[in-house]
Design an enzyme around this catalytic site. Sequence first.
Site, PDB file in Angstrom:
ATOM      1  CE  LYS A   1      -8.988  -1.780   5.445  1.00  0.00           C
ATOM      2  NZ  LYS A   1      -8.039  -2.470   4.561  1.00  0.00           N
TER       3      LYS A   1
ATOM      4  CE  LYS B   1      -8.044   6.018   4.275  1.00  0.00           C
ATOM      5  NZ  LYS B   1      -7.167   4.924   4.151  1.00  0.00           N
TER       6      LYS B   1
ATOM      7  CE  LYS C   1      -8.733   1.697  -3.182  1.00  0.00           C
ATOM      8  NZ  LYS C   1      -7.922   0.566  -3.547  1.00  0.00           N
TER       9      LYS C   1
HETATM   10  P1  TYM Z   1      -4.902   0.925  -1.076  1.00  0.00           P
HETATM   11  O1  TYM Z   1      -5.328  -0.016  -2.130  1.00  0.00           O
HETATM   12  O2  TYM Z   1      -5.883   1.306  -0.014  1.00  0.00           O
HETATM   13  O3  TYM Z   1      -4.408   2.275  -1.725  1.00  0.00           O
HETATM   14  C1  TYM Z   1      -3.450   2.305  -2.766  1.00  0.00           C
HETATM   15  C2  TYM Z   1      -2.491   3.461  -2.512  1.00  0.00           C
HETATM   16  O4  TYM Z   1      -3.209   4.711  -2.480  1.00  0.00           O
HETATM   17  C3  TYM Z   1      -2.874   5.413  -1.304  1.00  0.00           C
HETATM   18  N1  TYM Z   1      -4.060   6.192  -0.862  1.00  0.00           N
HETATM   19  C4  TYM Z   1      -4.067   7.516  -0.662  1.00  0.00           C
HETATM   20  N2  TYM Z   1      -3.101   8.442  -0.785  1.00  0.00           N
HETATM   21  C5  TYM Z   1      -3.451   9.734  -0.506  1.00  0.00           C
HETATM   22  N3  TYM Z   1      -4.695  10.115  -0.114  1.00  0.00           N
HETATM   23  C6  TYM Z   1      -5.694   9.205   0.009  1.00  0.00           C
HETATM   24  N4  TYM Z   1      -6.919   9.596   0.382  1.00  0.00           N
HETATM   25  C7  TYM Z   1      -5.391   7.837  -0.264  1.00  0.00           C
HETATM   26  N5  TYM Z   1      -6.128   6.698  -0.236  1.00  0.00           N
HETATM   27  C8  TYM Z   1      -5.290   5.698  -0.599  1.00  0.00           C
HETATM   28  C9  TYM Z   1      -2.507   4.358  -0.289  1.00  0.00           C
HETATM   29  O5  TYM Z   1      -1.677   4.884   0.730  1.00  0.00           O
HETATM   30  C10 TYM Z   1      -1.782   3.344  -1.157  1.00  0.00           C
HETATM   31  O6  TYM Z   1      -0.421   3.704  -1.316  1.00  0.00           O
HETATM   32  N6  TYM Z   1      -2.204  -1.797   2.135  1.00  0.00           N
HETATM   33  C11 TYM Z   1      -2.169  -1.167   0.820  1.00  0.00           C
HETATM   34  C12 TYM Z   1      -1.869  -2.124  -0.318  1.00  0.00           C
HETATM   35  C13 TYM Z   1      -0.611  -2.904  -0.200  1.00  0.00           C
HETATM   36  C14 TYM Z   1       0.713  -2.399  -0.320  1.00  0.00           C
HETATM   37  C15 TYM Z   1       1.563  -3.522  -0.197  1.00  0.00           C
HETATM   38  C16 TYM Z   1       1.243  -1.119  -0.502  1.00  0.00           C
HETATM   39  C17 TYM Z   1      -0.513  -4.254  -0.014  1.00  0.00           C
HETATM   40  N7  TYM Z   1       0.805  -4.609  -0.016  1.00  0.00           N
HETATM   41  C18 TYM Z   1       2.959  -3.406  -0.240  1.00  0.00           C
HETATM   42  C19 TYM Z   1       2.625  -0.999  -0.566  1.00  0.00           C
HETATM   43  C20 TYM Z   1       3.469  -2.101  -0.430  1.00  0.00           C
HETATM   44  C21 TYM Z   1      -3.529  -0.548   0.566  1.00  0.00           C
HETATM   45  O7  TYM Z   1      -4.531  -0.948   1.100  1.00  0.00           O
HETATM   46  O8  TYM Z   1      -3.554   0.406  -0.406  1.00  0.00           O
END
Ligand code: TYM
Length: 326
Positions: free
Chosen positions: A114, A194, A197
């Site tokens: 990022k 992967k 978004k």
């Molecule tokens: P975020 O918003 O990018 O994604 C939300 C969840 O979706 C999962 N994910 C995927 N799983 C499988 N294949 C993919 N291509 C894929 N893209 C996204 C992510 O692993 C996530 O579980 N840092 C986190 C948000 C966060 C969080 C937390 C998560 C903030 N605090 C505390 C757990 C606990 C994030 O950016 O997720």
Amino acid sequence: MTERRRVFSGAQPTGEPHIGNLIGALNNWVAMQDDYDTVYCVVDLHAMTVPYVPSELEKERRQLAKMVLSVGVDPSRSLFYYQSDVPQHVELAWVLTTLAGVGQLERMTQYKEKSDRTGQSFGLLAYPVLMAADILVHKAHAVPVGDDQTQHLELTRDLAERFNSRYGELFPIPERITPEIGARVMSLTEPTSKMSKSDPSPRSRILLTDDDDQIVAKVRAAVTDTGAEVAYDWTAKPGISNLLEIYSFFTGRPIPDLIAEHRDGGYGAFKEAVAQAVAEGIRPIRKAYEALSDEEVAQVMSVGAERGRELAEGTMMTVREAVGLS
Ligand code: TYM
């Protein structure tokens, strides 16, 4: 009655949620409501770590909250709120920054990716510390996430251990929960990256709001591999392997069964079957999403925020005491 184990997870309101989010994480958020005490957040403070437009954030926060409810997170069984409504997350994050090594943060893959894309900021570097605080402020035992969060979870565990050894045992060491299949759903246009978004190509991902025609068009256009045989082989056939995992998720059928049925039928027929399965699986989610009003969502989030503050304050009282602030 024994106390149920606690689960925490969050998703960022940046861009629209896609089937990777559903398969990798949200599906487990829903499933875990049966056996755990579940707490979920729309992590809006995390969304501020890359450049953004305030009016968009306001909209995307609400849309993501609506989607989380539409996939089946039930506010009568789960605590669900906007992270920024519960300031204790940030307070604990500060405490944890004093235990986090700058080198360790600089080595995080997501930070490197990022910051290459959007520039370095202290918020981006501190991102995983806030994430650790999200989890630890609820003393969570388990965290359902996709594969891409592995490093952040490791950091959370390290910080919890460091806190416990310096100030006394306060936090459980949280465990990462990933699905066996679909922990890393890949892009439809570039199956070695992967599904994300932030991918500039909208055809790379299927959104949870896509209609049947959009889904069929995206699956038809998905990049496949050379050859004609439907096989599960991530090295030789990443495109087909990715579609097989998606297909397995939406049908609930094991991959070997799907291969047996489609091995020699050609990619075209296989993709049609995948597209139909995805369209069928997404339809009820889209319908639920369309049926929910913004007012209903606002009401759920406001009730959640209040309860969230109460719970998080319980943890912070013991943290302040442990670190010498009370
Ligand atoms: P975020 O918003 O990018 O994604 C939300 C969840 O979706 C999962 N994910 C995927 N799983 C499988 N294949 C993919 N291509 C894929 N893209 C996204 C992510 O692993 C996530 O579980 N840092 C986190 C948000 C966060 C969080 C937390 C998560 C903030 N605090 C505390 C757990 C606990 C994030 O950016 O997720």
